[in-house]
Motif scaffolding. Structure first.
Motif, PDB file in Angstrom:
ATOM      1  N   ILE A  59      76.684 -16.811  36.083  1.00 42.09           N
ATOM      2  CA  ILE A  59      76.924 -15.600  36.873  1.00 42.09           C
ATOM      3  C   ILE A  59      78.385 -15.536  37.295  1.00 42.09           C
ATOM      4  CG2 ILE A  59      76.348 -14.397  39.016  1.00 42.09           C
ATOM      5  CD1 ILE A  59      73.560 -15.698  38.798  1.00 42.09           C
ATOM      6  N   VAL A  60      78.846 -16.640  37.836  1.00 44.05           N
ATOM      7  CA  VAL A  60      80.206 -16.672  38.355  1.00 44.05           C
ATOM      8  C   VAL A  60      81.210 -16.422  37.248  1.00 44.05           C
ATOM      9  CG1 VAL A  60      81.946 -18.190  39.337  1.00 44.05           C
ATOM     10  CG2 VAL A  60      79.687 -18.069  40.364  1.00 44.05           C
ATOM     11  N   VAL A  86      76.430 -21.806  47.214  1.00 45.01           N
ATOM     12  CA  VAL A  86      76.892 -20.467  46.842  1.00 45.01           C
ATOM     13  C   VAL A  86      76.176 -19.393  47.650  1.00 45.01           C
ATOM     14  CG1 VAL A  86      77.111 -18.824  44.961  1.00 45.01           C
ATOM     15  CG2 VAL A  86      77.534 -21.245  44.553  1.00 45.01           C
ATOM     16  N   ILE A  87      74.838 -19.472  47.644  1.00 48.91           N
ATOM     17  CA  ILE A  87      74.051 -18.484  48.385  1.00 48.91           C
ATOM     18  C   ILE A  87      73.406 -19.199  49.566  1.00 48.91           C
ATOM     19  CG2 ILE A  87      72.166 -16.815  48.292  1.00 48.91           C
ATOM     20  CD1 ILE A  87      74.401 -16.049  46.460  1.00 48.91           C
ATOM     21  N   TRP A 127      73.160 -12.487  46.047  1.00 45.88           N
ATOM     22  CA  TRP A 127      74.241 -12.297  45.095  1.00 45.88           C
ATOM     23  C   TRP A 127      75.035 -11.025  45.366  1.00 45.88           C
ATOM     24  CZ3 TRP A 127      76.460 -15.854  42.388  1.00 45.88           C
ATOM     25  CH2 TRP A 127      75.736 -16.993  42.012  1.00 45.88           C
ATOM     26  N   PRO A 128      74.397  -9.885  45.628  1.00 46.75           N
ATOM     27  CA  PRO A 128      75.205  -8.678  45.880  1.00 46.75           C
ATOM     28  C   PRO A 128      76.132  -8.848  47.068  1.00 46.75           C
ATOM     29  CG  PRO A 128      72.914  -8.108  45.514  1.00 46.75           C
ATOM     30  CD  PRO A 128      72.960  -9.588  45.564  1.00 46.75           C
ATOM     31  N   LEU A 182      80.192  -8.469  46.896  1.00 45.52           N
ATOM     32  CA  LEU A 182      80.918  -7.552  47.752  1.00 45.52           C
ATOM     33  C   LEU A 182      81.969  -8.281  48.566  1.00 45.52           C
ATOM     34  CD1 LEU A 182      81.151  -4.643  48.816  1.00 45.52           C
ATOM     35  CD2 LEU A 182      79.603  -5.315  50.668  1.00 45.52           C
ATOM     36  N   LYS A 183      81.536  -9.331  49.234  1.00 45.04           N
ATOM     37  CA  LYS A 183      82.471 -10.044  50.098  1.00 45.04           C
ATOM     38  C   LYS A 183      83.631 -10.627  49.297  1.00 45.04           C
ATOM     39  CE  LYS A 183      79.661 -11.258  54.067  1.00 45.04           C
ATOM     40  NZ  LYS A 183      78.870 -12.306  54.726  1.00 45.04           N
TER      41      LYS A 183
END
Lengths: 84, 304, 1042, 123
Positions: free
Chosen positions: B17-18, B87-88, B253-254, B258-259
């Motif tokens: 993803i990253v 990460v999350i 993830w969203p 965004l951040k």
């Protein structure tokens, strides 16, 4: 009392001769005066009841020392002469 | 399934993803810049094209063993950095391997890739590579100082060096974010962040506009491809770090996208507005006001 | 026992007999004189033996049937036996040395020598004041007679000045003697002592005259110009006699008469003595003529003795021990040095490198200098120790300061001189003629001073506890110096290994860690020594001496043992350092900082001993008075070895110039001695405060700034070894900081950091040493591309710098991680941030080191360079294996250390679960991190390798170079002034301010020295005025109420 | 105040001679003169010593007459200082002659009796 006066006189003589010995330009005279101081001192020793010291001072302090001085002085003069 | 294996698989997913996010951002940001400047700009998928191009080159040359290993170090550094960070927040799946080390490990591990890359570049024997390394290292030491002060200030504030704990402490609305609770530390860190991103005004290291001066000068083909992959992953890892430390982390993830995008844009805006620093200037600059802010941050958190 | 009157009788008899020998018989006169001197030496030694074995009581000898005061009496007691022995032996050996010269002149010369020795004997033994005067006159006439033997204007004019001064002083003595007689009615010293002279009216002037005259004989500052001139002008052999025999006798006279004076007057004289000591040593600084330098040194030593004797009421019963031990050192050393000077016959100490023509003279020279400065194992070491302990133990800090300052100045010029002899270029035109009769005395005295040191130690309460075996082991290597390196190295390694094996269990926990660093580290670095060929003269004794000192530090139970070991280590390392090519100034500054530090330590231990009966190291646990002062003194002392900021300037040069395997010894191992010292100090004394400021807090800033400065300097070096040296300074800053935290985590950091630093610095210094070995240059910009030629060294350096930089996953990171936990715990964030910054700067020099040497462009002249010697690589790879092991299992190292610290700092803030470490603040699992990183690395590498397996290897200059093709590696290799922008930005922070500071102090001292020496304008009459002025001033001080 | 006797006067003169000698030693530049001043210095010293040993109304310490044989100690002057002076005079001679030898040797070296010329060793 007389001893005291004599002592003072002797002392003054010694001082005068010392000053001559130190300050006079003529070195021969200076040596002789220094010997003189010793000689006068030996008289003073007599007054101070120290005849043996007087004897020694007169012979060694006054006599022998003066002779040695003149001996060295002569050597120096001779040296100077040779050089010239 | 073996829990370790699951973890590895999830880590790979994160990585995937990253990586894509990083590659896209690489394309999108110049595109936006171009559009603002009323140019057409590159396609947003340009980074993918570059990678494919590099890997399909047939001429491949190497200068020696370190030259070869340098990119490996570099990419390991980028991936590792990501792997050692949660990460999350609150998601078991995307904690990666953050349990093995704390903030310190992350801070120091940044240098793993930098050092390896520098070594690899140096073996090429190209003076421009060495000059780039010299510049890069000089600048890095300078911005790390305020950065560390800021991080220490946060550590003092939260009394922990555990990233997850720091994120946890910031939950519950943006007023709990470090940037609000500890603005001085945040200021120091965000200034340092500009240096860390290597964009203008601190981009003389890579000097992208000139004929290439900088560590990767001699790299080509697959080796350059590896570096490009890292260039996609590494900044995102850093963004995630800053997000975790200052902006309350991300719970999904969203939110993360965004951040991080907004944080990224901070460096982009600054880069657009300000001209480039020479290295000696930037070193002095970082050791000036930002350093003072950092010191102030420490003092304030320690005594008030 | 032979009646001591025979000493006088025989000497006088032989002297008269010799008078009868004509010029032809002068040989006989000579031998006869030697025989007589031998006999009198035997007599006095026989008495000495009697006293030492305690079978003999002191004996009074009367010259006539009467008892004193009507007759002259001699006394032969223990002290007299010591002093006459010294004098007579000096007469004999000094006569031997002068034999040819005396023979040239004829029998008169021998007569003068015999009369001198006889006079000195009587001076020592007589208890009669007038007798003393007579024999002092006889001795000085004899000396004047001896001086005039050398027919040159310097010698004669100095003799003349001597006679003038002597005449004035003896006149004063006579006057005083007569007055004393007038007031006391006796000339017998014992008789005077029985009457309390303070109560006898008017006697104080008489005492003043006598004592001042004796003091003037001892050449006090500034009324001593004549003395200095004589030492310079006279023949070296005669200066030796004056310095060793005449001064010895004068000191004893002084000792004998000083009880006559009031306590106040004694203190005044002690003050004069100490002023003389300091001033003469200060003036010694600017001397270049060896004899004049020795003269100043002689005068200073006698001044010190004067002070000690004057302070005897304060020092108490150990006065005699102190005086004799210092005097004996001075006696042997000064005689020996004058003799050597007489053999060499140069006018400048810069020409003393000719000593290297004769190894044995060079060794003796070194021994004498060490004996003079007061380093172990020589007598003055114990004397000075006892002196400082006594004085500081009785709160006399001003005296202690003055003594230490003076001693330091003396050490400064003495070691400069030694450095010249060892290192300066050999002047081709001078080659000394070495005659047997001149060299034998030197060797004899050199051997004697060592023996004397041993006996002095055995006679000292704590000195006899010292373990001399390691030192003996080291010195034994002097005897097998002729063997090749291979055998000696094997023996040395075996010795260290055996010692460690036998003793490591007896060491306590933390000591054991340091013992391992010292001894196992020693073995490792010695392994590299196999790379050397030939004999490697002078390496092994000193290397092992250093290790002996290091072991001693660990084994020390008493303060003296500790200090002894500290000094021993300093000596050994000094000689190791001075072996380097251009290390002459660095070795000197190393020695000076070490000695300065050692003096601070000595003073600190002395103050700590206030009110303590036994001086074990445990006194540091119970310092009641001046605890902060003790702490600071000791801490600064130890920090001279850790090269903390301000005290670091010796290190870079010293470590950089050292040989390939010496650099790791002095950098990786020796510096840890300072850490060990600090650790002991902190363990014993805990946290101390100045006012409200905690000293460890100050220490933490010292550590932080040291780290910053060291690392920043390292980043700007062009010289590879200097870079590593500065990096050591920085690293030790970390260690100091860790210790200063005074917490479990802090100490764990410091100790584990010390271990890691030991390994990586040994590794790096060896690797770079190997490169320098092959390339014959240390400048990094002259290297480049060596990865192709020296891959093994490259790998060492690679791992070394990764560890150094503290990048995970290698073990360097464990230090950093612990460090932050400790900082968090202690809340010293600002220091922590400074240290972090310096840690980042470490990247700069780490990269530079590996880039400039191994990467970049290979130079043409290095295309055929070979890999570093095998034996230099061996220890590197052992270290590498250990380092990687620790990286994988950091807990295995840290956990035991943490357990060891528990007794001292029970708060074990760190918890271990396997390899997972947790503190309140964070956690870290070294093993897992390692596995993850290795995992990612191998995957990426495998993939890349798979993709690029067909990559073509291209030639050196095949680079993208703006369509050009560079040909010269010199212009293509970017290495010189690598961090130019950085230097431009913050280079001002590393402007050599501290070096300039010390240089200015040095210049200042020399300028003052220059001003002082201008007093001595060479005019005999001026010297007389000094004497008269001295008398007047002393009179005014003691009677005028000044 | 005690009556001033010959010994006090001698003492005073002794000191004066001593000081004159000292003055000479310190001020004369001719080496021979300096040595000469030394002899004066010695003479002054000797006078002092003898004067100190002198006690009034006592005879010399030579035990020749019969009356002196009894109660000797209270009748004669103290013999010790006199003995000292004898020694001192002899030593003085020795010193003086050695000084003169030095003077001669110095003269041979530099052809000068000026003491300021002999400053080869300094600082």
């Amino acid at each position: 009392m007389i001893y005291i006066i004599i002592a003072i006189v002797l002392g003054i003589v010694m001082i005068v001769m010392s000053i001559i010995a130190i300050h006079h330009k003529n070195i021969t005279l200076a040596i002789l005066s220094a010997g003189g101081v010793s000689l006068v001192a030996s008289i003073l020793y007599l007054l101070l009841a120290a005849p043996d010291v007087a004897l020694t001072e007169a012979s060694i302090g006054s006599g022998l020392t003066t002779i040695i001085f003149f001996y060295v002085l002569n050597k120096i003069k001779k040296h100077k002469h040779v050089e010239e | 399934m073996d829990p370790i294996l699951v973890k590895i698989l999830y880590a790979l997913l994160t990585l995937f993803i990253v990586l894509n996010y990083g590659l896209l951002i690489q394309g999108i940001v110049p595109k936006i810049g171009a559009r603002v400047g009323r140019r057409h700009g590159i396609p947003f998928y340009q980074a993918y094209l570059d990678i494919i191009k590099n890997y399909s080159k047939r001429t491949r040359v190497t200068h020696g063993i370190m030259f070869y290993i340098g990119p490996v170090f570099r990419l390991t550094g980028g991936i590792g950095l990501l792997m050692f960070m949660p990460v999350i927040f609150g998601s078991n799946m995307f904690q990666n391997f953050s349990f093995t080390g704390d903030l310190l490990l992350v801070l120091y591990f940044q240098f793993f890739g930098v050092l390896g890359m520098a070594l690899g570049a140096a073996e090429s024997g190209h003076p421009h590579s060495a000059i780039g390394v010299s510049r890069g290292l000089s600048q890095t030491t300078a911005f790390e100082f305020p950065l560390t002060l800021g991080v220490l200030s946060l550590a003092v504030q939260y009394q922990t060096l555990n990233i997850s704990d720091i994120v946890a402490a910031q939950q519950g609305g943006f007023m709990h974010w470090s940037i609000m609770t500890n603005p001085l530390a945040a200021a120091a860190m965000l200034i340092a962040f500009l240096g860390a991103m290597g964009r203008a005004p601190f981009d003389v290291v890579l000097a992208p506009q000139e004929i290439p001066i900088g560590p990767p000068t001699e790299y080509q083909s697959g080796l350059l491809g590896v570096l490009q992959l890292n260039r996609a992953i590494f900044p995102i890892a850093k963004l995630i770090l800053f997000m975790n430390l200052l902006f309350g982390g991300a719970t999904s993830w969203p939110e993360l996208f965004l951040k991080t995008f907004l944080i990224y844009m901070w460096s982009v805006f600054v880069g657009v507005v300000f001209p480039r620093f020479r290295v000696d200037h930037s070193v002095r600059w970082f050791l000036g006001v930002p350093l003072l802010i950092g010191i102030l941050a420490i003092i304030v958190t320690k005594f008030f | 026992m032979v009646n001591p009157i025979y000493i006088v009788a025989v000497l006088l008899g032989v002297a008269f007999t010799s008078g009868f020998f004509s010029k032809k018989g002068k040989n006989i006169a000579g031998y006869l004189s030697m025989l007589a001197l031998g006999f009198v030496s035997f007599v006095s030694l026989q008495w000495l033996h009697g006293f030492l074995s305690e079978q003999q009581a002191a004996a009074q000898i009367f010259t006539t049937a009467f008892k004193p005061p009507f007759s002259i009496n001699l006394l032969m007691g223990k002290e007299e036996a010591v002093f006459t022995s010294l004098i007579n032996i000096m007469g004999l050996i000094g006569g031997l040395y002068l034999f040819r010269k005396l023979k040239e002149t004829g029998s008169n010369a021998f007569i003068a020598l015999l009369l001198l020795i006889m006079g000195l004997n009587v001076i020592v033994m007589t208890r009669d004041l007038f007798n003393l005067f007579v024999f002092m006159e006889i001795s000085s006439i004899a000396i004047a007679g001896l001086i005039i033997l050398s027919q040159n204007v310097k010698s004669i004019s100095s003799g003349f000045k001597y006679m003038l001064a002597g005449g004035l002083i003896s006149g004063m003595l006579l006057l005083g003697t007569v007055f004393l007689y007038y007031f006391t009615g006796t000339l017998n010293i014992d008789g005077m002592l029985q009457q309390n002279l303070n109560l006898v009216k008017g006697s104080s002037v008489a005492v003043f005259l006598v004592i001042t005259a004796i003091v003037l004989e001892l050449k006090p500052f500034p009324a001593n110009g004549w003395g200095v001139d004589v030492y310079e002008g006279a023949d070296a052999g005669i200066s030796a006699l004056i310095s060793s025999a005449y001064a010895t006798a004068s000191v004893y006279v002084f000792m004998k008469l000083i009880p006559v004076a009031s306590e106040q007057f004694q203190f005044l004289i002690a003050a004069i003595g100490i002023i003389t000591f300091v001033a003469s040593n200060l003036m010694g600084l600017r001397q270049s003529n060896p004899n004049r330098l020795l003269g100043y040194s002689s005068i200073s030593q006698i001044g010190l003795l004067m002070a000690i004797i004057g302070l005897s009421s304060v020092i108490g019963e150990s006065t005699n021990f102190i005086v004799i031990s210092i005097l004996v050192s001075h006696y042997f050393a000064k005689a020996g040095l004058f003799w050597i000077s007489g053999i060499i016959k140069t006018n400048s100490i810069r020409d003393w490198s000719v000593l290297r023509h004769s190894k044995i003279l060079l060794v003796s020279f070194g021994i004498f200098i060490f004996a003079l400065v007061g380093l172990p194992p020589f007598p003055s070491f114990f004397g000075k120790w006892e002196l400082i302990m006594n004085l500081s133990g009785s709160h006399n800090f001003i005296w202690v300061t003055a003594i230490l300052v003076g001693s330091f100045l003396e050490a400064a010029y003495m070691f400069r001189w030694l450095g010249y002899a060892i290192k300066l270029e050999l002047p081709s035109e001078i080659k000394p003629v070495i005659k047997l009769n001149k060299i034998i005395p030197v060797i004899l005295f050199a051997a004697s001073v060592i023996t004397a040191g041993y006996f002095t130690g055995m006679n000292h309460e704590y000195g006899k506890l010292i373990n001399y075996i390691p030192l003996a082991f080291a010195l034994a290597f002097v005897l097998i110096e002729f063997l090749p390196v291979f055998i000696k190295n094997t023996l040395a390694i075996a010795g260290l290994a055996l010692y460690f094996y036998l003793n490591y269990q007896s060491y306590t926990d933390i000591s054991r860690i340091f013992a391992a660093i010292f001894l196992l580290g020693g073995i490792l670095t010695l392994l590299a020594g196999y790379a050397y060929k030939g004999k490697r003269l002078g390496f092994f004794p000193f290397a092992l001496m250093m290790f002996a000192g290091l072991i001693g530090l660990i084994e020390a139970k008493s303060t003296l043992e500790f200090f002894y070991a500290w000094e021993l280590m300093t000596i050994g390392s000094y000689f190791l350092i001075i072996r380097g090519k251009k290390s002459i100034t660095h070795a000197l500054s190393y020695m000076l900082f070490s000695i300065g530090g050692a003096y601070l330590i000595m003073a600190g231990l002395g103050i700590a001993s206030i009110g303590k009966a036994d001086l074990t190291l445990s006194i540091l646990h119970q310092v009641t008075e001046y605890a902060p002062l003790v702490f600071i003194l000791l801490a600064v002392g130890f920090m001279t070895k850790t090269a903390s900021i301000g005290l670091h300037i010796w290190l870079p040069g010293a470590h950089a110039e050292a040989e390939a395997d010496v650099s790791p010894m002095v950098s990786a191992i020796l510096l840890k001695a300072g850490v060990f010292g600090l650790l002991i100090l902190l363990m014993a004394m805990g946290e101390q405060f100045i006012g409200k400021v905690s000293i460890p807090y100050l220490l933490s800033w010292v550590g932080a700034l040291t780290a910053l400065m060291g690392n920043m300097m390292a980043a700007f070096q062009e010289d590879a070894k200097k870079l590593l040296a500065y990096s050591s300074i920085g690293a030790l800053g970390y260690a100091v900081f860790g210790l200063s935290l005074m917490s479990h985590l802090g100490w764990l950091t410091a100790i584990s950091f010390s271990i890691t630093h030991f390994m990586l610095k040994a590794l790096l210094f060896l690797a770079i040493g190997g490169v320098v070995w092959r390339l014959k240059t240390k400048d990094m910009y002259k290297m480049g591309g060596l990865i192709k030629r020296m891959p093994f060294s490259f790998f060492s350096v690679l791992i070394g710098i990764i560890v150094l930089a503290g990048v995970p996953p290698l073990t360097g990171f464990s230090g950093k991680w612990l460090f932050y936990q400790a900082v968090m715990e202690k809340q010293w964030f600002l220091q922590g941030a400074v240290l972090f910054f310096s840690g980042i700067i470490a990247f700069l020099y780490c990269f530079r080191l590996i880039h400039a040497i191994f990467l970049g462009q290979l130079k043409d002249e290095h295309r055929n360079v070979k890999e570093a010697p095998f034996w230099i690589l061996v220890p590197q790879y052992i270290l590498l294996a250990v380092l990687l092991g620790f990286s994988f299992l950091p807990g295995s190292m840290l956990k035991p250390i943490g357990n060891m610290l528990l007794p001292f700092l029970p708060d074990g803030a760190i918890h271990w679960n396997g390899q997972l470490a947790t503190t309140v603040y964070g956690y870290w699992n070294g093993k897992t991190v390692m596995i993850i990183i290795v995992g990612i690395f191998s995957v990426v590498f495998g993939w890349l390798w798979f993709m690029n397996r067909k990559a073509r290897k291209i030639k050196q200059f095949n680079i993208v170079y703006a369509a050009e093709r560079p040909f010269r590696p010199e212009t293509t290799h970017f290495a010189y002034n690598f961090f130019a922008p950085y230097k431009k930005a913050i280079g001002f922070l590393v402007a050599p301010g501290i070096t300039n500071f010390w240089n200015r102090i040095d210049e200042g001292a020399h300028a003052v020295s220059d001003k002082f020496t201008k007093l001595y304008n060479g005019n005999g009459q001026t010297y007389l005025i000094h004497i008269v002025a001295f008398i007047v001033v002393i009179y005014l001080i003691s009677f005028g109420g000044f | 105040m005690e009556k001033i006797g010959i010994e006090q006067i001698s003492l005073a003169f002794g000191f004066i001679i001593l000081m004159l000698g000292l003055w000479g030693i310190l001020s004369r530049k001719n080496i021979i003169k300096i040595v000469l001043s030394f002899t004066l210095f010695d003479t002054g010293l000797n006078i002092i010593i003898v004067a100190i040993g002198y006690l009034k109304n006592k005879t010399a310490p030579i035990l020749d007459s019969a009356e002196l044989q009894t109660d000797t100690a209270s009748k004669i002057v103290d013999p010790l200082p006199q003995a000292l002076v004898l020694t001192s005079i002899v030593i003085g001679l020795g010193v003086t002659s050695l000084l003169l030898v030095y003077a001669l040797k110095l003269y041979k070296e530099k052809k000068s009796l000026f003491i300021n010329d002999y400053k080869d060793l300094k600082w």
